[in-house]
Design a protein around this motif. Structure first.
Motif, short mmCIF file in Angstrom:
data_model
loop_
_atom_site.label_atom_id
_atom_site.label_comp_id
_atom_site.label_asym_id
_atom_site.label_seq_id
_atom_site.Cartn_x
_atom_site.Cartn_y
_atom_site.Cartn_z
N THR A 88 0.83 -1.23 0.00
CA THR A 88 0.00 0.00 0.00
C THR A 88 0.85 1.27 0.00
O THR A 88 0.31 2.36 -0.09
N GLN A 89 2.17 1.10 0.12
CA GLN A 89 3.03 2.28 0.27
C GLN A 89 2.95 3.16 -0.98
O GLN A 89 2.57 2.71 -2.05
N GLY A 90 3.39 4.38 -0.81
CA GLY A 90 3.45 5.28 -1.96
C GLY A 90 2.66 6.54 -1.69
O GLY A 90 1.74 6.53 -0.88
N PRO A 91 3.01 7.61 -2.37
CA PRO A 91 2.37 8.90 -2.08
C PRO A 91 0.89 8.94 -2.47
O PRO A 91 0.16 9.76 -1.95
N GLY A 92 0.44 8.04 -3.36
CA GLY A 92 -0.98 8.07 -3.76
C GLY A 92 -1.78 6.98 -3.10
O GLY A 92 -2.83 6.58 -3.61
N ALA A 93 -1.35 6.50 -1.94
CA ALA A 93 -2.01 5.35 -1.31
C ALA A 93 -3.44 5.67 -0.89
O ALA A 93 -4.28 4.79 -0.80
N ARG A 94 -3.72 6.94 -0.62
CA ARG A 94 -5.08 7.31 -0.20
C ARG A 94 -5.38 8.70 -0.75
O ARG A 94 -5.09 9.71 -0.11
#
Ligand code: AQP
Length: 344
Positions: A190-196
């Motif tokens: 789920t990591q990453g800058p666009g996860a949510r």
């Protein structure tokens, strides 16, 4: 009984994820899921499916459903999934998904499902009117993953709870049927800058296909004008952007727009603040809109080009379904034996 840890899964690494054909894909789906699929296809055998079984947990027009599957497939291809690298298929073309889901329904506990927040969000106040399928949705998701013995599942943050449930189901199956290490305990990526990515109209709810307001999301098919309008109308506050990330605390909408800019430009949110500190949204929004148009515009154009040749999309899906079934059918045959079914 011994107190030794159960045997770990020793099979190959595999990536699997799915997207529901329930409407236009948006920036949240793109950043939370699709971009990760594209990266991972070069690293690990990758299975990406269009989740039409999941889609009908809420009403879908039967006359539209096949086209909706084609549209999601076109989006996969337009963002850069390569059908030679990744196995792309419609979920309903592999009947073992539903078969394994039944077995896992008998492994999962009602208490576990009662804790799933997505069901509560989607069913709302009238849960007695929701379909049984919507309630059992996370078990079907566990079956999707475990059928391919997937070890890694790239998804948005909203799916983390379902992935934890999948691990619980896998562990209980392995334990109850004395099949240590049969199913892996998959990891959510789920990591990453666009996860949510949050709604453009309300920074406290996620960007979603089913939000009644089209202005709440940027669709992959939006043209430049629509993107510019939506970013211009996005809810913000009257303050300027701060120098430090921690000073964005309590400003959900500002945080969301900075996060989107960071994800689209491949920077950290802190780097974005470094560039825009002291500027208000009157200056920031046009820059964000230009960036979104530059990234999303070509995707929408490529989707339209691909959808003009549905026969080619159908060919890719049929090929993918054959390759998926070659993995799924032997797993299901093993499950039948392990469970002791007559037709084992
Ligand atoms: N807002 C989001 N931010 C980051 N990731 C997101 N995803 C969905 N919304 C966001 C990720 O996209 C993938 C595909 O999701 P899906 O279509 O299968 O189902 P969903 O999570 O229910 O997405 P939507 O858009 O909210 O659809 P509806 O409105 O139909 O329920 C998943 O990996 C998801 O995490």
């Amino acid at each position: 009984m011994t107190d030794q840890a159960p045997a770990p899964y020793a099979g190959p690494q595999r990536v699997l994820s799915g997207v529901q054909p329930t409407g236009d894909l948006h920036l949240g789906n793109y950043l939370g899921a699709l971009v990760k699929f594209v990266r991972l296809q070069h690293e690990v055998p990758t299975f990406i499916f269009v989740a039409d079984l999941h889609a009908i947990t809420e009403w879908q027009d039967p006359a539209r459903l096949k086209d909706q599957v084609r549209e999601i497939t076109a989006a996969f291809l337009a963002v850069g999934l390569d059908p030679k690298l990744a196995t792309i298929f419609p979920q309903s073309a592999v009947p073992e998904h539903a078969e394994l889901a039944w077995v896992l329904n008998c492994v999962a506990r009602i208490g576990w499902l009662d804790r799933m927040t997505q069901f509560k969000d989607k069913a709302g106040k009238h849960k007695e009117r929701a379909s049984v399928g919507l309630y059992a949705y996370p078990v079907l998701q566990a079956a999707d993953i475990l059928l391919y013995k997937a070890t890694h599942v790239p998804v948005g943050e909203d799916q983390r709870q379902h992935l934890e449930l999948t691990r619980d189901i896998a562990q209980k199956f392995n334990h109850d049927f004395a099949a240590p290490g049969f199913f892996p305990l998959p990891d959510a990526l789920t990591q990453g800058p666009g996860a949510r990515v949050m709604s453009l109209r309300d920074g406290s709810v996620k960007m979603s296909k089913s939000d009644p307001s089209d202005n709440s999301r940027i669709n992959l098919t939006d043209d430049a004008d629509a993107i510019l309008q939506k970013v211009r109308k996005a809810r913000t506050d009257a303050e300027v952007l701060p120098e430090k990330l921690e000073d964005l605390a309590g400003r959900a909408e500002a945080q969301n727009l900075v996060g989107i800019y960071a994800a689209l430009s491949g920077q950290t949110a802190q780097q974005v603040l470094h560039e825009f500190a002291g500027q208000g949204f009157g200056a920031f929004k046009p820059k964000l809109a230009d960036l979104a148009v530059a990234v999303m515009g070509p995707i929408g154009a490529e989707m339209r080009r691909l959808l003009a040749d549905p026969a080619e999309i159908d060919r890719i899906l049929a090929d993918g379904a054959g390759r998926a079934r070659a993995i799924a059918a032997p797993t299901m045959a093993e499950v039948r034996k392990i469970v002791g079914f007559w037709a084992g």
